[in-house]
Design a protein around this motif. Structure first.
Motif, PDB file in Angstrom:
ATOM      1  N   ASP A   1      68.832  21.666  57.888  1.00 11.81           N
ATOM      2  CA  ASP A   1      69.084  20.930  59.129  1.00 11.81           C
ATOM      3  C   ASP A   1      67.793  20.270  59.606  1.00 11.81           C
ATOM      4  OD1 ASP A   1      69.805  19.997  61.556  1.00 11.81           O
ATOM      5  OD2 ASP A   1      70.644  21.880  62.290  1.00 11.81           O
TER       6      ASP A   1
ATOM      7  N   ARG B   1      67.120  19.018  62.261  1.00 10.73           N
ATOM      8  CA  ARG B   1      66.802  19.322  63.662  1.00 10.73           C
ATOM      9  C   ARG B   1      65.813  20.479  63.782  1.00 10.73           C
ATOM     10  NH1 ARG B   1      72.924  18.830  65.656  1.00 10.73           N
ATOM     11  NH2 ARG B   1      73.108  19.898  63.674  1.00 10.73           N
ATOM     12  N   LEU B   2      65.759  21.314  62.720  1.00 13.41           N
ATOM     13  CA  LEU B   2      64.771  22.398  62.743  1.00 13.41           C
ATOM     14  C   LEU B   2      63.373  21.820  62.697  1.00 13.41           C
ATOM     15  CD1 LEU B   2      66.405  24.967  60.302  1.00 13.41           C
ATOM     16  CD2 LEU B   2      66.324  25.043  62.789  1.00 13.41           C
TER      17      LEU B   2
ATOM     18  N   GLN C   1      62.586  18.850  63.686  1.00 15.02           N
ATOM     19  CA  GLN C   1      62.359  18.187  64.970  1.00 15.02           C
ATOM     20  C   GLN C   1      61.975  19.194  66.037  1.00 15.02           C
ATOM     21  OE1 GLN C   1      65.979  16.040  65.661  1.00 15.02           O
ATOM     22  NE2 GLN C   1      65.568  14.578  64.034  1.00 15.02           N
ATOM     23  N   ALA C   2      62.628  20.355  66.001  1.00 17.34           N
ATOM     24  CA  ALA C   2      62.289  21.390  66.979  1.00 17.34           C
ATOM     25  C   ALA C   2      60.833  21.814  66.809  1.00 17.34           C
ATOM     26  CB  ALA C   2      63.221  22.597  66.820  1.00 17.34           C
ATOM     27  N   ALA C   3      60.376  21.922  65.565  1.00 20.30           N
ATOM     28  CA  ALA C   3      58.986  22.301  65.323  1.00 20.30           C
ATOM     29  C   ALA C   3      58.039  21.244  65.881  1.00 20.30           C
ATOM     30  CB  ALA C   3      58.755  22.492  63.827  1.00 20.30           C
ATOM     31  N   MET C   4      58.374  19.979  65.649  1.00 20.96           N
ATOM     32  CA  MET C   4      57.542  18.891  66.180  1.00 20.96           C
ATOM     33  C   MET C   4      57.513  18.924  67.701  1.00 20.96           C
ATOM     34  SD  MET C   4      56.888  16.000  63.917  1.00 20.96           S
ATOM     35  CE  MET C   4      57.183  15.701  62.217  1.00 20.96           C
ATOM     36  N   ASP C   5      58.670  19.237  68.269  1.00 22.68           N
ATOM     37  CA  ASP C   5      58.758  19.330  69.726  1.00 22.68           C
ATOM     38  C   ASP C   5      57.867  20.463  70.237  1.00 22.68           C
ATOM     39  OD1 ASP C   5      60.205  18.470  72.181  1.00 22.68           O
ATOM     40  OD2 ASP C   5      60.788  20.579  72.198  1.00 22.68           O
ATOM     41  N   LEU C   6      57.661  21.473  69.382  1.00 21.15           N
ATOM     42  CA  LEU C   6      56.834  22.623  69.766  1.00 21.15           C
ATOM     43  C   LEU C   6      55.414  22.471  69.219  1.00 21.15           C
ATOM     44  CD1 LEU C   6      59.553  25.336  69.195  1.00 21.15           C
ATOM     45  CD2 LEU C   6      58.508  24.798  71.383  1.00 21.15           C
TER      46      LEU C   6
ATOM     47  N   ALA D   1      53.965  21.230  66.577  1.00 20.74           N
ATOM     48  CA  ALA D   1      53.546  21.294  65.179  1.00 20.74           C
ATOM     49  C   ALA D   1      53.446  19.868  64.637  1.00 20.74           C
ATOM     50  CB  ALA D   1      54.549  22.100  64.362  1.00 20.74           C
TER      51      ALA D   1
ATOM     52  N   GLU E   1      52.843  16.987  61.475  1.00 22.49           N
ATOM     53  CA  GLU E   1      53.634  16.830  60.254  1.00 22.49           C
ATOM     54  C   GLU E   1      53.314  17.911  59.221  1.00 22.49           C
ATOM     55  OE1 GLU E   1      52.104  14.364  61.757  1.00 22.49           O
ATOM     56  OE2 GLU E   1      53.541  12.720  62.058  1.00 22.49           O
TER      57      GLU E   1
ATOM     58  N   ILE F   1      57.869  25.341  58.415  1.00 19.59           N
ATOM     59  CA  ILE F   1      59.331  25.254  58.504  1.00 19.59           C
ATOM     60  C   ILE F   1      59.935  24.751  57.193  1.00 19.59           C
ATOM     61  CG2 ILE F   1      61.277  24.262  59.780  1.00 19.59           C
ATOM     62  CD1 ILE F   1      59.482  26.150  61.428  1.00 19.59           C
TER      63      ILE F   1
END
Ligand SMILES: Nc1ncnc2c1ncn2[C@@H]1O[C@H](COP(=O)(O)OP(=O)(O)OP(=O)(O)O)[C@@H](O)[C@H]1O
Ligand SMILES: [Mg+2]
Lengths: 382, 283
Positions: B182, B184-185, B187-192, B194, B196, B203
């Protein structure tokens, strides 16, 4: 530049933001200012572009056009990980290979915080999942996963927290509890919350400001009271609570009031509450503002509007009784009467007058479907 | 299925009428296990034969009739000339081919799964070709290529040939895993916070790793096993499968069975470790 928690907050401003997916325009030239430290709710039917708006603010979706400002900074082209913004995802997006503790600690660790244990434990307390740190997301219920997603974002105390239906999977009791907790954290820490929800009551009770969205646009923006009392579009009148709307013609003025003709009956409405520009309007009144009076009783009160009809349904719900009354021209209107104890209860088939204070009447632009926004209430409620 | 079941059941009925319904339901209940057992027996009988004959002290050249039990084949694996040399060569080639194919194949898989670029659809199609091409064709075309380019045949031409056919399998395996991931996982890491690289390291890679590992094991066993393509491109070099083939024309030393047994036990062990590891991670 690294994001710092609790940095001097600024307003979140969206300027003519548009997202065109090619197949659909999800967000359509949306402009919006969300004051720093406010609890802002985005309310709207499924597919109206709420998630897309949040994703653009988070930096996960590139706007087709328009700018996003945080305070004085233009963050439109800034990478997601460089924005002091965190998201609680609609589908949680917990990392399946990390346990709950590592999920929550993820953001802190990426910013180089070494000693995360105390903070993570406190966060687990807040979401009432003490002792769940060693579990994997797959070993949690939907509601528990949702709370971990909340904890994972909250722990970073970002300038702006984006919440995409963060309480959708919780039962009523836990939901109320989490609402209070969220509100408390928001006021304590002074974060800006942008909260997307289907739940009108949740939006009304928690938010300082609500924006009602439809088809990628903001229909109306205001405080909960303002939106409810003074809806400015048919969609908002129907989507937020319930409204009785009937088509009318403005036939004259009388002081500060407008004179209206509804299927041959005369009504009045304060001119100040008319949002329409032409002579054709939809006039509305909220069902709980209307009194139901048995036919034959005197209703000739000054400053009141009266319509006549036949009760076709009366349902007792405990606190209130909801009546459906059919007008002579076939339209059904709704009356909600509080069960205070001394009222006359009417049954189906009874002739009745609908009476309300003329100042509770509002006028809307008579374009489009008079029922716009009604269907979606059922969807959202289910 | 009903007829095959009713026959033994009927026979049982005439012998002991009272027990008939129980007998029948036992068969019904265990029909899947019985079929599985037969299938496994069919598959593992040759393996059992290989292992058993690794302990044989052969009286003939082909190690085909049981003579007497001995450990000497196991204690003296490298005894007969060529066994260990060819084995070492095959392991080296396998390791190099696996490394090359896994790195290249993983990169291709990421590009195909995550990037939009011109020629992506064509690449997707072409990557299947080495899998679909008959080995004889592939082996002979590679030989033509090497001869035309005047590349001396030997160790490195074998490695290159193995990488060529291994890559397809790696790409297909890793790509399947990536597509199941997914986005989105990430994306969630980037949002937190992290970036590239951190997102990839924390992840993407851990989540895709089982696929990469599986692809590497597959690549190794394909390389270790290959005879036809290798035979075309080996020059004077002799890999283990070629050694066994060559030996079988004259005499097969029982040490070949020992190597076979070790390979079998090793892959079984790997599979078991993998299972335990997987269970532990899920728990
Ligand atoms: N990646 C995409 N590609 C194409 N269309 C998309 C994409 N993402 C969203 N859309 C479309 O954009 C519109 C808005 O979607 P969005 O997810 O923002 O809705 P939403 O308001 O969050 O709805 P819900 O309440 O159901 O979550 C929808 O019509 C959707 O089909
Ligand atoms: Mg959404």
């Amino acid at each position: 530049m690294t994001p710092t928690a609790g940095a001097p907050a600024g307003d979140l401003r969206l300027v003519e933001l548009t997202k065109d997916f090619g197949s659909a325009v999800a967000v359509d030239c949306l402009s919006l200012t969300i004051p720093a430290g406010s609890f802002f709710a985005l309310l709207g039917p499924s597919g109206c572009g709420k998630t897309t708006t949040l994703r653009m603010v988070a930096g996960l979706e590139e706007p087709t056009s328009g700018r996003i400002y945080l305070g004085d900074d233009d963050v439109t082209d800034r990478k997601a990980y460089k924005r002091p913004v965190n998201t609680v995802f609609q589908n949680y997006a917990l990392f399946p290979h990390l346990n709950v503790f590592d999920n929550i600690a993820f953001g802190l660790r990426r910013r180089g915080v070494k000693d995360v244990k105390a903070q993570v434990d406190r966060m687990l307390d807040v979401v009432e999942l003490q002792g769940f740190g060693v579990r994997r997301p797959s070993q949690l219920s939907g509601g528990q996963q949702q709370r971990i997603a909340l904890a994972r974002a909250l722990i970073n105390t970002p300038q702006v927290l984006l919440l995409d239906e963060p309480l959708g999977a919780l039962d009523l009791k836990l939901r109320r509890q989490m609402q209070l907790e969220l509100k408390r954290i928001q006021t304590d820490v002074g974060l800006t919350f942008v909260h997307v929800t289907h739940d009108q009551e949740e939006a009304m009770t928690m938010a300082d400001t609500i924006a009602v969205m439809n088809n990628g646009k903001i229909e109306q923006l205001g405080s909960p009271v303002d939106l409810y009392e003074n809806p400015s579009t048919v969609f908002v009148a129907n989507f937020l609570g319930q409204s009785n709307l009937v088509a009318a013609q403005i036939v004259g003025t009388q002081g500060a009031d407008l004179l209206l003709d509804v299927q041959g009956r005369k009504l009045t409405m304060p001119a100040a509450r008319n949002c329409a520009t032409g002579d054709s309007v939809y006039v509305g009144v909220r069902p709980e503002k209307v009194r139901l009076v048995p036919a034959g009783a005197s209703v000739d009160l000054p400053g009141h509007n009266v319509l006549d009809g036949v009760v076709i349904d009366a349902s007792y719900t405990g606190v209130t009784t909801q009546y459906v009354v059919r007008m002579a021209w076939g339209q059904d209107l709704m009356v909600i009467a509080a069960n205070v104890g001394n009222e006359v209860r009417l049954t189906a088939g009874a002739n009745a007058h609908l009476v309300w204070d003329a100042s509770d009447t509002f006028g809307l632009e008579a374009t489009g479907d008079i029922a716009e926004g009604i269907e979606t209430i059922d969807e959202a409620g289910s | 299925m009903a007829t095959t079941l009713s026959r033994p059941a009927a026979r049982a009925a005439s012998a002991a009428p009272a027990r008939r319904p129980r007998r029948q339901s036992w068969l019904r209940r265990h029909v899947v296990q019985i079929f599985a057992a037969v299938a496994l027996l069919y598959m593992f009988l040759p393996v059992a034969y290989v292992i058993a004959f690794s302990f044989n002290n052969p009286s003939d050249r082909y190690n085909s009739t049981w003579n007497s039990f001995t450990f000497s084949n196991w204690t003296d694996v490298c005894g007969p000339a060529g066994v260990c040399d060819s084995l070492k060569l095959s392991l080296e080639i396998g390791a190099l081919a696996t490394l090359g194919a896994t790195v290249l194949g993983t990169l291709i898989a990421f590009a195909l799964a995550r990037r939009r670029f011109g020629g992506r659809a064509t690449t997707n199609l072409l990557i299947f070709l080495p899998m679909a091409t008959p080995e004889v064709v592939m082996g002979s075309s590679l030989l033509t290529l090497f001869v035309n380019l005047q590349v001396p045949l030997g160790f490195w031409t074998i490695v290159i040939a193995h990488i060529t056919f291994d890559i397809s399998f790696v790409v297909v395996t890793v790509k399947a895993r990536l597509q199941g991931l997914d986005s989105r996982l990430e994306q969630a890491a980037m949002d937190l916070y992290a970036n590239e690289w951190q997102t990839f390291r924390r992840i993407t890679f851990p989540l895709v790793f089982p696929g990469i590992l599986g692809a590497a094991l597959l690549a190794f066993s394909l390389s270790f096993d290959d005879f036809i393509i290798t035979n075309f491109n080996s020059g004077q070099t002799v890999t283990f499968p070629m050694f066994v083939w060559g030996a079988s024309l004259r005499s097969i030393p029982p040490q070949v069975n020992v190597v076979g047994s070790i390979m079998f036990v090793a892959s079984l062990g790997l599979a078991l470790v993998g299972q335990v590891f997987y269970r532990r991670r899920r728990a």
